[in-house]
Design a protein around this motif. Sequence first.
Motif, short mmCIF file in Angstrom:
data_model
loop_
_atom_site.label_atom_id
_atom_site.label_comp_id
_atom_site.label_asym_id
_atom_site.label_seq_id
_atom_site.Cartn_x
_atom_site.Cartn_y
_atom_site.Cartn_z
N LYS A 183 51.77 42.07 31.29
CA LYS A 183 51.87 41.80 33.05
C LYS A 183 50.46 41.65 33.49
O LYS A 183 49.23 41.24 33.24
CB LYS A 183 52.87 42.82 33.71
N LEU A 184 50.30 40.44 34.05
CA LEU A 184 49.53 40.42 34.87
C LEU A 184 49.10 40.40 36.77
O LEU A 184 50.28 40.24 37.63
CB LEU A 184 48.83 38.41 34.88
N VAL A 185 48.73 40.38 36.80
CA VAL A 185 47.97 40.84 38.06
C VAL A 185 46.84 40.04 38.96
O VAL A 185 45.53 39.92 38.29
CB VAL A 185 47.80 42.53 38.58
N LEU A 186 47.02 39.10 40.25
CA LEU A 186 46.06 38.78 40.03
C LEU A 186 45.55 39.13 41.77
O LEU A 186 46.62 39.36 42.42
CB LEU A 186 46.67 37.17 40.65
N ILE A 187 44.56 39.60 42.00
CA ILE A 187 44.07 39.95 43.06
C ILE A 187 42.75 39.72 43.64
O ILE A 187 42.06 38.97 43.18
CB ILE A 187 42.98 41.41 42.75
N ASN A 247 56.01 32.75 30.74
CA ASN A 247 55.64 33.70 29.45
C ASN A 247 55.63 35.30 29.99
O ASN A 247 55.34 36.02 29.61
CB ASN A 247 54.81 32.22 29.11
N ILE A 248 54.89 35.15 31.73
CA ILE A 248 54.19 36.01 31.84
C ILE A 248 54.69 36.92 33.02
O ILE A 248 54.39 36.42 34.32
CB ILE A 248 52.49 36.15 31.96
N LYS A 249 54.57 38.38 33.19
CA LYS A 249 55.17 38.85 34.47
C LYS A 249 54.15 38.95 35.18
O LYS A 249 52.84 39.15 34.77
CB LYS A 249 56.57 40.21 34.57
#
Length: 186
Positions: free
Chosen positions: A3-7, A114-116
Amino acid sequence: MQKLVLIGASTGGPGHIKKLLHDIKIGSNTILIAQHMNKLFLPSFASQLERETGVTSELLSQRSLLKSGCIYVCDQNFELTDALPLSAKPSEAVTTYSPNVDLLFHSGVKILKNIKTMAILLTGIGDDGAKGLNELQKAGAKCLAESEESAIVYGMPKRALELNPNIKSLSLMSIKKELEEFLNVF
């Protein structure tokens, strides 16, 4: 699935990002931050995040593979690449704000298969990040905008909600709860 978190944040962002990520358990996931800040202060901000969160935090200054379990702070405009493994590269785009949130968020659309991904737009002047958050939300990412209740400056999140009222608006502490759930759901 990783998982990826963008801030994305501007005025008031450093303090809010520290509160958001304090005691966070990111596991094998990755967090990537575009904080409007003078390039000279970004290394110190990345170091502070590592000290205050206990999570490895690095300044992203060149094309890099993004390691799991790490927080990255962009030191210039960055875009995610569409290739796996997850990576980011500097952008040659000329923008008013740097690191630019819209560029980063927009580039996230192409990796969703591909990435949640979760995108969070925090406090700040102007509208940077609003268009990118709208695109991510329409493409299926989990998107949150800070509410007027907790934002120091309610510019960027307000503009995101004007563009797309379907984006969830929450206080900083409610965003933290959603982030923790996102990172811990398998």
